[in-house]
Scaffold this active site. Structure first.
Site, PDB file in Angstrom:
ATOM      1  N   HIS A   1      55.557 -52.394 -62.731  1.00 47.22           N
ATOM      2  CA  HIS A   1      55.921 -53.799 -62.937  1.00 47.22           C
ATOM      3  C   HIS A   1      56.362 -53.923 -64.398  1.00 47.22           C
ATOM      4  O   HIS A   1      55.583 -53.657 -65.319  1.00 47.22           O
ATOM      5  CB  HIS A   1      54.740 -54.719 -62.637  1.00 47.22           C
ATOM      6  CG  HIS A   1      54.379 -54.730 -61.185  1.00 47.22           C
ATOM      7  ND1 HIS A   1      53.091 -54.682 -60.723  1.00 47.22           N
ATOM      8  CD2 HIS A   1      55.187 -54.782 -60.091  1.00 47.22           C
ATOM      9  CE1 HIS A   1      53.103 -54.702 -59.389  1.00 47.22           C
ATOM     10  NE2 HIS A   1      54.365 -54.752 -58.984  1.00 47.22           N
TER      11      HIS A   1
ATOM     12  N   GLU B   1      54.351 -55.575 -67.425  1.00 50.14           N
ATOM     13  CA  GLU B   1      52.943 -55.234 -67.663  1.00 50.14           C
ATOM     14  C   GLU B   1      52.866 -54.255 -68.825  1.00 50.14           C
ATOM     15  O   GLU B   1      52.759 -53.042 -68.654  1.00 50.14           O
ATOM     16  CB  GLU B   1      52.321 -54.709 -66.372  1.00 50.14           C
ATOM     17  CG  GLU B   1      52.343 -55.815 -65.304  1.00 50.14           C
ATOM     18  CD  GLU B   1      51.805 -55.392 -63.961  1.00 50.14           C
ATOM     19  OE1 GLU B   1      51.754 -56.258 -63.071  1.00 50.14           O
ATOM     20  OE2 GLU B   1      51.440 -54.217 -63.791  1.00 50.14           O
TER      21      GLU B   1
ATOM     22  N   HIS C   1      48.376 -50.761 -64.493  1.00 49.45           N
ATOM     23  CA  HIS C   1      48.945 -52.112 -64.416  1.00 49.45           C
ATOM     24  C   HIS C   1      48.104 -53.081 -65.230  1.00 49.45           C
ATOM     25  O   HIS C   1      46.995 -52.757 -65.656  1.00 49.45           O
ATOM     26  CB  HIS C   1      48.935 -52.593 -62.952  1.00 49.45           C
ATOM     27  CG  HIS C   1      49.892 -51.884 -62.069  1.00 49.45           C
ATOM     28  ND1 HIS C   1      50.988 -52.488 -61.525  1.00 49.45           N
ATOM     29  CD2 HIS C   1      49.916 -50.601 -61.628  1.00 49.45           C
ATOM     30  CE1 HIS C   1      51.654 -51.622 -60.783  1.00 49.45           C
ATOM     31  NE2 HIS C   1      51.022 -50.461 -60.823  1.00 49.45           N
TER      32      HIS C   1
ATOM     33  N   GLU D   1      44.047 -51.931 -62.680  1.00 54.26           N
ATOM     34  CA  GLU D   1      44.407 -53.268 -63.177  1.00 54.26           C
ATOM     35  C   GLU D   1      43.582 -53.488 -64.432  1.00 54.26           C
ATOM     36  O   GLU D   1      42.377 -53.671 -64.388  1.00 54.26           O
ATOM     37  CB  GLU D   1      44.096 -54.336 -62.119  1.00 54.26           C
ATOM     38  CG  GLU D   1      44.876 -54.175 -60.817  1.00 54.26           C
ATOM     39  CD  GLU D   1      46.340 -54.607 -60.920  1.00 54.26           C
ATOM     40  OE1 GLU D   1      46.755 -55.140 -61.968  1.00 54.26           O
ATOM     41  OE2 GLU D   1      47.069 -54.404 -59.923  1.00 54.26           O
TER      42      GLU D   1
HETATM   43 ZN   LIG Z   1      51.322 -54.511 -61.621  1.00 54.50          ZN
END
Ligand SMILES: [Zn+2]
Length: 353
Positions: free
Chosen positions: A70, A73, A169, A232
């Site tokens: 992404h 990020e 991420h 995350e």
């Molecule tokens: Zn992500």
């Protein structure tokens, strides 16, 4: 004229800057070289760099480290770029083969999560369904790069723990557990060594998927035999505005893994483990989620609560406690508007091989 040594300075000293600038080696000579400690490096594609330690044998681990799947990020992208610079300068010892991947370079340049399609929903061949998407060729290229990289690694059945993939991420919303990991569905029990590594990285919670996904970590687990997870690591911020100290636990654990250390057993610090037991499926644009728009991930709800209503469809909590993860009523009808998980820590840890 640029020598290979000069090329290695610009590629390795600031891999993020090099990638954001859209640079690529002008000649084959400039695409590879040697840095501190006899580590060999090779630029393979935009945002894709392979590092090989001076000594490699059949027990050497192969570790894929990815960030920026992404594009907005930023923190893990910055960490990964710094790690490359530290390996190149001899500040971070390297005992593993490493493939560094800055996933969606075009979206990184635009400061966006993605341009046309979420790259992390296009793996496992799904990119073929959206041939016009600007993310489709990138998904195909990263699948091929991962397969080439792991094809040179020993079989996981012969050398356990030989293949790793950590996809880093940052989350959009707050979370009851600031840092958590997602384990792709593999049909097998989670690996103890992965949970021990996650404990080592100060990851507080782990979500275990029960269906195959289209993420990069799902692809490397399913198609490359890697011990894989999605991390995350806190909230999204623009480049340069990250407090990288918040990511120190994960960063240090990545560096220990690359140095060849095996995570030590740490029963006391093992993360809480949650298993997916349901999802809210968007039936129509009339979907109403009965949770705050900014509800943190892993917020618990008690039995009987109606979490979603959409015409005749309702999602009612059936377990004593269910926690919501990734609620998103903005998806297209037919798609997942939220996951529900239950705590399975005791049973999962008791069943580890
Ligand atoms: Zn992500």
């Amino acid at each position: 004229m640029t020598s290979s040594a000069d090329a290695s300075v610009s590629v390795l000293a600031d891999f993020l800057g090099y990638t954001l600038a859209g640079s690529s080696p002008a000649t084959a000579d400039e695409a590879s070289g040697e840095c501190a400690g006899g580590v060999r490096w090779q630029w393979l594609d935009e945002g894709v760099l392979e590092l090989t330690p001076a000594h490699v044998d059949e027990t050497t681990r192969s570790v894929l480290l990815s960030a920026g799947v992404h594009g907005d990020e930023t923190a893990p992208i910055e960490l990964l770029s710094q790690l490359v610079a530290d390996i190149a300068a001899g500040r971070a010892p390297l005992a593993c083969r490493v493939l560094v991947v800055l996933g969606n370079a075009a979206a990184m340049r635009a400061g966006e999560r993605y341009l046309d399609d979420d790259l992390n929903r296009l793996f496992g061949g799904r990119h073929a369904r959206v041939p016009d998407s600007r993310e489709a060729p990138r998904a195909a290229a990263l699948e091929a790069a991962a397969q080439r990289f792991f094809s040179k690694a020993p079989e996981a059945t012969r050398v356990p723990q030989a293949r790793w993939h950590l996809d880093m991420h940052t989350a959009i919303r707050a979370s009851a557990f600031e840092q958590f990991a997602l384990l792709p569905h593999t049909g097998e029990r989670p690996a103890r060594v992965m949970l021990e590594w996650l404990a080592d990285a100060h990851i507080a919670a782990v979500l275990i998927h029960t269906e195959k996904g289209a993420t990069l970590s799902s692809f490397t687990a399913g198609s490359c035999g890697a011990l894989a997870c999605t991390l995350e690591l806190g909230k999204v911020r623009p480049f340069g505005q990250n407090d990288l100290a918040r990511f120190a636990g994960a960063d240090a654990a990545v560096r220990r893994l690359l140095a060849g250390e095996t995570p030590s057993p740490q029963t006391a610090r093992m993360p809480r483990i949650f298993t997916v037991i349901g999802q809210i499926t968007k039936q129509s644009e009339a979907l109403k989620l009965n949770v705050a728009a900014d509800v943190p991930n892993f917020t618990p709800f008690a039995r009987g609560q109606v979490l979603a209503e959409d015409g005749a469809y309702r999602y009612v909590v059936e377990h004593d406690e269910e926690r919501i993860v990734f609620p998103n009523p903005g998806v297209k009808p037919g798609l997942r508007a939220g996951l529900l998980v239950v705590d399975t820590t005791k049973a999962t840890l008791a069943a580890l091989a």
